[in-house]
Design a protein around this motif. Structure first.
Motif, PDB file in Angstrom:
ATOM      1  N   UNK A 358     -32.752 -31.413  26.873  1.00 21.96           N
ATOM      2  CA  UNK A 358     -31.426 -31.338  26.571  1.00 21.96           C
ATOM      3  C   UNK A 358     -30.733 -29.815  26.270  1.00 21.96           C
ATOM      4  N   UNK A 359     -29.703 -29.474  26.647  1.00 17.77           N
ATOM      5  CA  UNK A 359     -29.049 -28.409  26.350  1.00 17.77           C
ATOM      6  C   UNK A 359     -27.897 -28.392  25.727  1.00 17.77           C
ATOM      7  N   UNK A 360     -27.357 -27.245  25.273  1.00 12.88           N
ATOM      8  CA  UNK A 360     -26.327 -26.956  24.804  1.00 12.88           C
ATOM      9  C   UNK A 360     -25.226 -25.681  25.504  1.00 12.88           C
ATOM     10  N   UNK A 361     -24.268 -25.357  24.707  1.00 16.18           N
ATOM     11  CA  UNK A 361     -23.525 -24.294  25.172  1.00 16.18           C
ATOM     12  C   UNK A 361     -23.897 -22.938  24.871  1.00 16.18           C
ATOM     13  N   UNK A 362     -23.431 -21.853  25.464  1.00 19.24           N
ATOM     14  CA  UNK A 362     -23.553 -20.415  25.258  1.00 19.24           C
ATOM     15  C   UNK A 362     -23.366 -19.933  23.972  1.00 19.24           C
ATOM     16  N   UNK A 386     -29.650 -23.992  27.963  1.00 22.50           N
ATOM     17  CA  UNK A 386     -28.363 -24.060  28.286  1.00 22.50           C
ATOM     18  C   UNK A 386     -27.939 -25.283  29.361  1.00 22.50           C
ATOM     19  N   UNK A 387     -27.080 -25.890  29.120  1.00 24.49           N
ATOM     20  CA  UNK A 387     -26.477 -26.971  30.093  1.00 24.49           C
ATOM     21  C   UNK A 387     -25.303 -26.519  30.829  1.00 24.49           C
ATOM     22  N   UNK A 388     -25.294 -26.820  32.051  1.00 17.90           N
ATOM     23  CA  UNK A 388     -23.987 -26.647  33.244  1.00 17.90           C
ATOM     24  C   UNK A 388     -23.640 -25.346  32.860  1.00 17.90           C
ATOM     25  N   UNK A 389     -24.513 -24.319  33.294  1.00 15.90           N
ATOM     26  CA  UNK A 389     -24.182 -22.816  33.261  1.00 15.90           C
ATOM     27  C   UNK A 389     -24.246 -22.354  34.622  1.00 15.90           C
ATOM     28  N   UNK A 390     -23.424 -21.356  35.100  1.00 16.32           N
ATOM     29  CA  UNK A 390     -23.068 -20.646  36.456  1.00 16.32           C
ATOM     30  C   UNK A 390     -23.620 -19.220  36.168  1.00 16.32           C
ATOM     31  N   UNK A 391     -24.681 -18.523  36.945  1.00 23.63           N
ATOM     32  CA  UNK A 391     -24.710 -17.269  37.010  1.00 23.63           C
ATOM     33  C   UNK A 391     -23.794 -16.573  37.785  1.00 23.63           C
ATOM     34  N   UNK A 433     -26.232 -25.262  36.580  1.00 22.36           N
ATOM     35  CA  UNK A 433     -27.635 -25.911  36.259  1.00 22.36           C
ATOM     36  C   UNK A 433     -28.128 -25.781  34.676  1.00 22.36           C
ATOM     37  N   UNK A 434     -29.131 -26.202  34.781  1.00 24.74           N
ATOM     38  CA  UNK A 434     -29.862 -26.182  33.160  1.00 24.74           C
ATOM     39  C   UNK A 434     -30.860 -25.069  33.497  1.00 24.74           C
ATOM     40  N   UNK A 435     -30.743 -24.242  32.195  1.00 17.45           N
ATOM     41  CA  UNK A 435     -31.417 -23.052  32.311  1.00 17.45           C
ATOM     42  C   UNK A 435     -32.129 -22.899  30.879  1.00 17.45           C
ATOM     43  N   UNK A 436     -33.467 -22.574  30.875  1.00 24.55           N
ATOM     44  CA  UNK A 436     -34.259 -22.510  29.331  1.00 24.55           C
ATOM     45  C   UNK A 436     -34.462 -20.761  29.356  1.00 24.55           C
ATOM     46  N   UNK A 451     -32.038 -27.727  38.642  1.00 23.21           N
ATOM     47  CA  UNK A 451     -30.806 -27.862  39.454  1.00 23.21           C
ATOM     48  C   UNK A 451     -30.621 -29.303  39.802  1.00 23.21           C
ATOM     49  N   UNK A 452     -29.262 -29.769  39.550  1.00 24.94           N
ATOM     50  CA  UNK A 452     -28.799 -31.160  39.717  1.00 24.94           C
ATOM     51  C   UNK A 452     -29.150 -31.346  41.375  1.00 24.94           C
ATOM     52  N   UNK A 453     -29.187 -30.322  42.181  1.00 29.94           N
ATOM     53  CA  UNK A 453     -29.018 -30.595  43.578  1.00 29.94           C
ATOM     54  C   UNK A 453     -30.712 -31.197  43.960  1.00 29.94           C
ATOM     55  N   UNK A 454     -31.537 -30.635  43.107  1.00 28.00           N
ATOM     56  CA  UNK A 454     -32.778 -31.191  43.515  1.00 28.00           C
ATOM     57  C   UNK A 454     -33.481 -32.118  42.659  1.00 28.00           C
ATOM     58  N   UNK A 455     -32.320 -32.954  41.880  1.00 27.47           N
ATOM     59  CA  UNK A 455     -32.994 -34.275  41.223  1.00 27.47           C
ATOM     60  C   UNK A 455     -33.271 -35.277  42.169  1.00 27.47           C
TER      61      UNK A 455
END
Length: 467
Positions: A358-362, A386-391, A433-436, A451-455
């Protein structure tokens, strides 16, 4: 060569998932070892081979001009041993025997007791580890023994040397600030090397490393005087923490001792969990290589850091695939925010695919790092997901932007030159995507992404290592 993670030899931990050829080859430290292991993964390469139950095997391999090599594996506790004393871990003999076991355990014959040499190794290794382990806190009875009294005297003498070193360092910092920071940028300025050598003499390697880091700052580009002043302030704070350690809270005092360079053993209680491997990367430190492995407890929601070290030419002991889930025990060390831990027994085989943590915000990541600084003011970064972040590009660098609230966190400059950044951008494709990674005062260092695209249908996706 030994890879040992504790546990009783030849013990069954219940149902053991079948180790596939792909999983065995994933353990190889490099392509050369993978090819050599494949060459030894057949029955004709082994003599005196046998098995003691699910996941347990041993054998003798003669693959050169020297004496045959004795090898034993026990995948129930991830315990592999070989007499070849190779610098790579696991060696080609361990890989070959694991491949033979994965292909068809029946080729090793019926289940039987291990030979004396295979059964004796675990006890020998435990005895050697106990003999080499640093002494822990002495109990009331042990405190009266001559060995304990001598150990206490050695500890007191080292503490006195460190105290003398910190006072000398304080004086040198005072002289530096009184004379001005511009002096340190002149050619041939040798204060840092001399001061670091004095900290080594004082048996304070942690202080010596921080002093050496000061020496590299004048060449770090524009703005170096401000960075040098910041690091001098942190070094002064560490000196003050050591000199006043008796007045500090227990966890903070333990952090000061660790930062100065005093080693400590892991303290209980051990935590058994299904640990998700978030990241693994190596950091050169002179001639030594430090391997950092981040774990996340899927049931305890606890984050743990495993550290292992490799001497020149040798790989660090631990190697865990990113994205795998390992059923294991870890024991935390004191101080440092409770992150560092020691890996204990492992049970069964790792499951390679898992959902991200599980992730959070910046904004939450920055707040978490701020809270961690209360326990460890010298902390460079804190692990966050971090959840739902975009580079997205930002000036000369990059940042991670929250898809929901638009908040942003800059990516650390050290990550901009790594291929992992472009993996992250490609994996995103402009989507969240989700990033650690590690969030610190220099920004966010991404180490793994999902990435949700590869789930798959269950929502689980493969982790992509970025370090």
């Amino acid at each position: 060569m030994v890879l040992s993670h504790g546990g009783e030899p030849w013990r069954s931990a219940g149902r053991v998932e079948h180790r596939t050829t792909e999983r065995v080859l994933a353990l190889a430290p490099d392509e050369e070892s993978r090819a050599a292991g494949l060459a030894l993964g057949s029955e004709r390469a082994w003599s005196g081979a046998g098995r003691g139950g699910p996941g347990v095997a041993w054998g003798v391999c003669a693959d050169g001009d020297g004496p045959p090599h004795r090898t034993a594996v026990d995948t129930n506790v991830s315990d592999y041993r070989c007499s070849c004393r190779r610098e790579k871990s696991p060696c080609r003999h361990v890989l070959g025997l694991l491949l033979l076991l994965a292909s068809d355990a029946r080729v090793l014959g019926r289940v039987q007791e291990p030979p004396a040499w295979a059964a004796r190794w675990p006890a020998d290794l435990r005895g050697r580890a106990a003999a080499e382990a640093p002494p822990g806190p002495a109990g009331p009875a042990a405190a009266q023994g001559p060995a304990s009294r001598e150990a206490a005297r050695r500890a007191d003498r080292r503490a006195e040397r460190i105290t003398g070193g910190t006072r000398e360092l304080e004086q040198r910092l005072t002289d530096l600030l009184r004379g001005g920071l511009a002096e340190v940028d002149r050619p041939g300025y040798g204060l840092w090397e001399e001061t670091a050598a004095r900290m080594v003499d004082a048996q304070a390697p942690g202080l010596a490393n921080r002093v050496r880091d000061l020496g590299s700052l004048p060449a770090s580009g524009p703005g170096w005087p401000a960075r040098l002043l910041e690091e001098c302030a942190l070094l002064h704070l560490l000196d003050s923490g050591w000199l006043g350690r008796d007045r500090l809270p227990g966890p903070l005092a333990a952090t000061v001792l660790r930062r100065v360079g005093l080693t400590a053993s892991a303290e209980g209680p051990a935590v058994r969990d299904r640990w998700l491997v978030l990241a693994q990367y190596d950091v050169p430190d002179g001639r030594i290589v430090t391997r950092r492995i981040w774990l996340y407890g899927t049931e305890s929601a606890r984050t743990a850091l495993l550290l292992s070290y490799g001497a020149p030419g040798r790989a660090p002991a631990h190697a865990l695939p990113v994205g795998a889930v390992v059923d294991a025990e870890v024991t935390p060390f004191a101080g440092g925010g409770g992150l560092r831990a020691e890996l204990g027994p492992r049970y069964g085989e790792p499951v390679v695919t898992a959902a991200p943590p599980p992730g959070g915000t910046t904004a939450g990541a920055v707040a978490a790092y701020g809270r961690a600084l209360r326990d460890d003011p010298w902390l460079d970064a804190w692990p966050v997901t971090l959840s739902d972040v975009i580079p997205a590009p930002s000036g000369d660098g990059w940042r991670l932007v929250g898809a929901a609230d638009g908040s942003a966190l800059p990516i650390a400059p050290s990550a901009l030159s790594r291929p992992g950044l472009w993996k992250l951008v490609a994996l995103s494709g402009g989507g969240p995507l989700t990033v650690f990674g590690e969030c610190g005062h220099r920004g966010f260092d991404p180490l793994a992404a999902w990435s949700p695209e590869t789930s798959d249908d269950a929502g689980a996706s493969a982790a992509v290592a970025l370090a």
